[in-house]
Design an enzyme around this catalytic site. Sequence first.
Site, PDB file in Angstrom:
ATOM      1  N   ARG A 249       2.196  81.530  14.610  1.00  0.00           N
ATOM      2  CA  ARG A 249       1.472  81.783  12.977  1.00  0.00           C
ATOM      3  C   ARG A 249       0.273  82.523  13.798  1.00  0.00           C
ATOM      4  O   ARG A 249      -0.833  82.773  14.038  1.00  0.00           O
ATOM      5  CB  ARG A 249       1.713  80.654  12.251  1.00  0.00           C
ATOM      6  CG  ARG A 249       0.886  81.004  11.267  1.00  0.00           C
ATOM      7  CD  ARG A 249      -0.337  80.948  11.003  1.00  0.00           C
ATOM      8  NE  ARG A 249      -1.209  81.434   9.707  1.00  0.00           N
ATOM      9  CZ  ARG A 249      -2.181  81.097   8.798  1.00  0.00           C
ATOM     10  NH1 ARG A 249      -3.248  81.188   9.915  1.00  0.00           N
ATOM     11  NH2 ARG A 249      -2.484  81.676   7.477  1.00  0.00           N
ATOM     12  N   ASP A 251      -2.765  84.476  12.321  1.00  0.00           N
ATOM     13  CA  ASP A 251      -3.855  84.251  11.939  1.00  0.00           C
ATOM     14  C   ASP A 251      -4.720  85.612  11.361  1.00  0.00           C
ATOM     15  O   ASP A 251      -5.120  86.462  12.173  1.00  0.00           O
ATOM     16  CB  ASP A 251      -5.455  83.379  12.479  1.00  0.00           C
ATOM     17  CG  ASP A 251      -6.021  83.570  10.904  1.00  0.00           C
ATOM     18  OD1 ASP A 251      -6.483  82.685  10.335  1.00  0.00           O
ATOM     19  OD2 ASP A 251      -7.782  83.873  11.603  1.00  0.00           O
ATOM     20  N   ALA A 252      -4.919  85.641   9.595  1.00  0.00           N
ATOM     21  CA  ALA A 252      -5.772  86.761   9.116  1.00  0.00           C
ATOM     22  C   ALA A 252      -5.390  88.367   9.649  1.00  0.00           C
ATOM     23  O   ALA A 252      -6.788  89.343  10.360  1.00  0.00           O
ATOM     24  CB  ALA A 252      -6.544  86.505   9.117  1.00  0.00           C
ATOM     25  N   HIS A 254      -5.224  90.963   8.724  1.00  0.00           N
ATOM     26  CA  HIS A 254      -5.518  92.301   8.152  1.00  0.00           C
ATOM     27  C   HIS A 254      -6.509  92.625   8.436  1.00  0.00           C
ATOM     28  O   HIS A 254      -7.010  93.790   8.745  1.00  0.00           O
ATOM     29  CB  HIS A 254      -5.104  91.538   6.924  1.00  0.00           C
ATOM     30  CG  HIS A 254      -6.310  90.586   6.049  1.00  0.00           C
ATOM     31  ND1 HIS A 254      -5.766  89.237   5.963  1.00  0.00           N
ATOM     32  CD2 HIS A 254      -7.655  90.184   5.751  1.00  0.00           C
ATOM     33  CE1 HIS A 254      -5.864  88.439   6.028  1.00  0.00           C
ATOM     34  NE2 HIS A 254      -7.578  88.891   5.644  1.00  0.00           N
ATOM     35  N   GLU A 283       0.019  85.960   8.656  1.00  0.00           N
ATOM     36  CA  GLU A 283      -0.779  85.611   7.849  1.00  0.00           C
ATOM     37  C   GLU A 283      -1.667  87.125   7.225  1.00  0.00           C
ATOM     38  O   GLU A 283      -2.415  88.110   8.051  1.00  0.00           O
ATOM     39  CB  GLU A 283      -2.479  85.087   7.521  1.00  0.00           C
ATOM     40  CG  GLU A 283      -2.872  84.916   6.200  1.00  0.00           C
ATOM     41  CD  GLU A 283      -4.400  83.886   6.250  1.00  0.00           C
ATOM     42  OE1 GLU A 283      -4.479  83.179   5.603  1.00  0.00           O
ATOM     43  OE2 GLU A 283      -5.041  83.593   7.944  1.00  0.00           O
ATOM     44  N   PHE A 304       2.459  83.356  -3.684  1.00  0.00           N
ATOM     45  CA  PHE A 304       3.582  82.391  -4.243  1.00  0.00           C
ATOM     46  C   PHE A 304       2.584  81.056  -4.506  1.00  0.00           C
ATOM     47  O   PHE A 304       2.575  80.266  -5.853  1.00  0.00           O
ATOM     48  CB  PHE A 304       3.848  81.597  -3.095  1.00  0.00           C
ATOM     49  CG  PHE A 304       5.600  80.406  -3.660  1.00  0.00           C
ATOM     50  CD1 PHE A 304       6.520  80.986  -5.034  1.00  0.00           C
ATOM     51  CD2 PHE A 304       4.891  78.849  -3.524  1.00  0.00           C
ATOM     52  CE1 PHE A 304       7.124  79.126  -5.486  1.00  0.00           C
ATOM     53  CE2 PHE A 304       6.401  77.772  -3.708  1.00  0.00           C
ATOM     54  CZ  PHE A 304       6.791  78.502  -4.875  1.00  0.00           C
ATOM     55  N   HIS A 305       1.511  80.622  -3.607  1.00  0.00           N
ATOM     56  CA  HIS A 305       1.313  79.842  -3.071  1.00  0.00           C
ATOM     57  C   HIS A 305      -0.455  79.930  -5.069  1.00  0.00           C
ATOM     58  O   HIS A 305      -0.273  79.121  -5.596  1.00  0.00           O
ATOM     59  CB  HIS A 305       0.324  79.300  -2.716  1.00  0.00           C
ATOM     60  CG  HIS A 305      -0.951  78.618  -3.115  1.00  0.00           C
ATOM     61  ND1 HIS A 305      -2.257  79.184  -3.514  1.00  0.00           N
ATOM     62  CD2 HIS A 305      -1.666  77.636  -2.948  1.00  0.00           C
ATOM     63  CE1 HIS A 305      -3.583  78.259  -3.175  1.00  0.00           C
ATOM     64  NE2 HIS A 305      -2.817  76.968  -3.346  1.00  0.00           N
ATOM     65  N   HIS A 373      -3.901  74.720   4.345  1.00  0.00           N
ATOM     66  CA  HIS A 373      -5.326  73.817   4.978  1.00  0.00           C
ATOM     67  C   HIS A 373      -6.590  74.883   4.588  1.00  0.00           C
ATOM     68  O   HIS A 373      -7.497  74.289   3.789  1.00  0.00           O
ATOM     69  CB  HIS A 373      -5.418  74.071   6.054  1.00  0.00           C
ATOM     70  CG  HIS A 373      -5.546  74.967   6.884  1.00  0.00           C
ATOM     71  ND1 HIS A 373      -4.309  76.102   7.090  1.00  0.00           N
ATOM     72  CD2 HIS A 373      -6.602  77.127   6.949  1.00  0.00           C
ATOM     73  CE1 HIS A 373      -4.216  77.496   7.041  1.00  0.00           C
ATOM     74  NE2 HIS A 373      -5.761  78.051   7.755  1.00  0.00           N
ATOM     75  N   ASP A 374      -6.170  75.771   4.205  1.00  0.00           N
ATOM     76  CA  ASP A 374      -6.744  76.702   3.360  1.00  0.00           C
ATOM     77  C   ASP A 374      -7.195  76.621   2.334  1.00  0.00           C
ATOM     78  O   ASP A 374      -7.973  76.431   1.501  1.00  0.00           O
ATOM     79  CB  ASP A 374      -6.264  78.632   3.341  1.00  0.00           C
ATOM     80  CG  ASP A 374      -6.964  79.357   4.613  1.00  0.00           C
ATOM     81  OD1 ASP A 374      -7.769  78.959   5.114  1.00  0.00           O
ATOM     82  OD2 ASP A 374      -6.418  79.570   5.275  1.00  0.00           O
ATOM     83  N   ASN A 378     -10.156  75.305   1.175  1.00  0.00           N
ATOM     84  CA  ASN A 378     -11.468  75.887   0.647  1.00  0.00           C
ATOM     85  C   ASN A 378     -12.468  75.759  -0.058  1.00  0.00           C
ATOM     86  O   ASN A 378     -13.031  76.008  -0.912  1.00  0.00           O
ATOM     87  CB  ASN A 378     -11.181  77.552   1.208  1.00  0.00           C
ATOM     88  CG  ASN A 378     -11.192  77.978   2.144  1.00  0.00           C
ATOM     89  OD1 ASN A 378     -11.513  77.762   3.361  1.00  0.00           O
ATOM     90  ND2 ASN A 378     -10.082  79.137   3.100  1.00  0.00           N
TER      91      ASN A 378
END
Length: 572
Positions: A249, A251-252, A254, A283, A304-305, A373-374, A378
């Site tokens: 996966r 991460d980020a 972008h 992500e 979605f979340h 986790h985020d 967060n």
Amino acid sequence: MNWGPVLLAPDRTRFALWAPALDTLTLEVDGQEPRAMEPQADGWFAVEAPCGAGARYRFRLPDGTAVPDPAARAQGSDVHGWSIVTDPQSFQWKTQDWRGRPWNEAVILECHAGVAGGFAGVAKMLASAADTGFTALELMPVAAFGGTRNWGYDGVLPYAPAAAYGDPDALKALVDQAHAEGVMIFLDVVYNHFGPDGNYLSAYAPDFFKADVDTPWGGAIDFAKEPVARFFIDNAIYWLREFRFDGLRFDAVHAIADNAFLDRMAREIRAASPDRHIHLVLENEHNDAARLKGSYDAQWNDDFHNVMHVLLTGEDHGYYKDFAEDPAKKLARCLSEGFIYQGQGSPNQKGKPRGTPSGHLPPFRFVSFLQNHDQIGNRALGERLTVLTSVERLRAATGMLLLCPQIPLAFMGDAEGSETPFLFFTDFHDELADAVREGRRGEFAHFPGFSDPALRERIPDPNARATFDASRAAPGPDAQAWGTLYKDLLALRRERIIPHLEASKSLGAEAIGDKAVVARWQLGGGTLTLALNLGEAPVAMEAVQGDTVVTIGAGRTESGLMPASFCAWWQG
């Protein structure tokens, strides 16, 4: 040239480092005389030394600074200290024939190795996870970081498993055991920045970073430089080959802001493992559908979340502001088309468009979750949904998560109804610790309940050991009921959804109330219909053809779909 040590013989190792800012460089092997490294082409230095697995080494810069190998395969107890030579062939694998599982079978459990008790502690979770119905375990980043406690996104030595969790063989043993249980194991990797403690690259390779571009975490990495691109591509292949992870996966991405590099990395990873099921997940805040038509399997679907969180809790501050208006309609779009934001203006971005059209993609290109986790960590106090909404609503939402044709992901503790927080934690010291603590509290100055500086003192200190200890996922008071719900729903997914997922296609979704939706999919020769009502009152809905396969809550009655209810129907 290759990054990191290469074991040439049991008692001989080749060391290399890209240090284009230096004219000289010295290798130090513990117990031996220092060796001058030989300049190579394009800013590389290399040298061979009479040492093997277990040898401790480091590099000495002309100004006297001793630095670790940024591509060390193992590190001592500290990221500032000695790197360690390893033998990549020494581990004796028991699951030699494992080739992985297809992506459509993925049901993912995200886990933090530290709070689970290290790699050995995670291994103890495997049998229960498999019995519940999870087919994949995803580890938060394990690359070596400053201190002994960290989420993992502050890693500075991307090739070295964090010593606080166990040595490389302990990580391989975890992967081996997962495969013996029939469970895939994925790794979260961070290629968009380095952490603030223990990163020495700028001292000898400032060209690793773009001088004129910054990110929230420091200088932007320059992937156009070939040694830099190789550092990360080889790192990805290293985790998949040497440790036999089934997927990564990213991460980020972008923040990487280089699609050419992302596409190249995926191609090279696929070419390096042609005979295995390897899964690559992004992500990406940009909701870039183009990346999901090529070599990447899926993207974490924050949309979605976010909309489900608004429906479950009513919260509308922070990034939830983008989902507060007509959340049921937004959820319907998410269920039928993947992304909610597909080029529309985002309130949080002052109307700036976000995303690209995604309705042409199959649902399994999206990884959905109610929390991870985020979204827990967060929060200022790290609360889980079990303490933010009612049990009835959360059970209904869990039905949608686990039976929706998108790929479901849960966070450690979810299947036990855990009510313990998952907090943001680090193990920094001195001025850096102060900056992280105050920066963390400052983030919430404009959030409800934290405008008063005195109230922000309630936010746990990320560097306190107690913050880490409080984040261990303890089973909730109704853990057995949650476990039964997950197990039953995942058995249904295994029977009704997974065999037909490859041919899945949305047949549309619609809002049937302020907090209620109904969605349909074609799955092979059958039709799946899911209905969810998170509102306070019943909502009318048309009769559904097919057999009812599960009802959570009161379900559908003559008055319509009842509050805090979820129903699934199967026809065909």
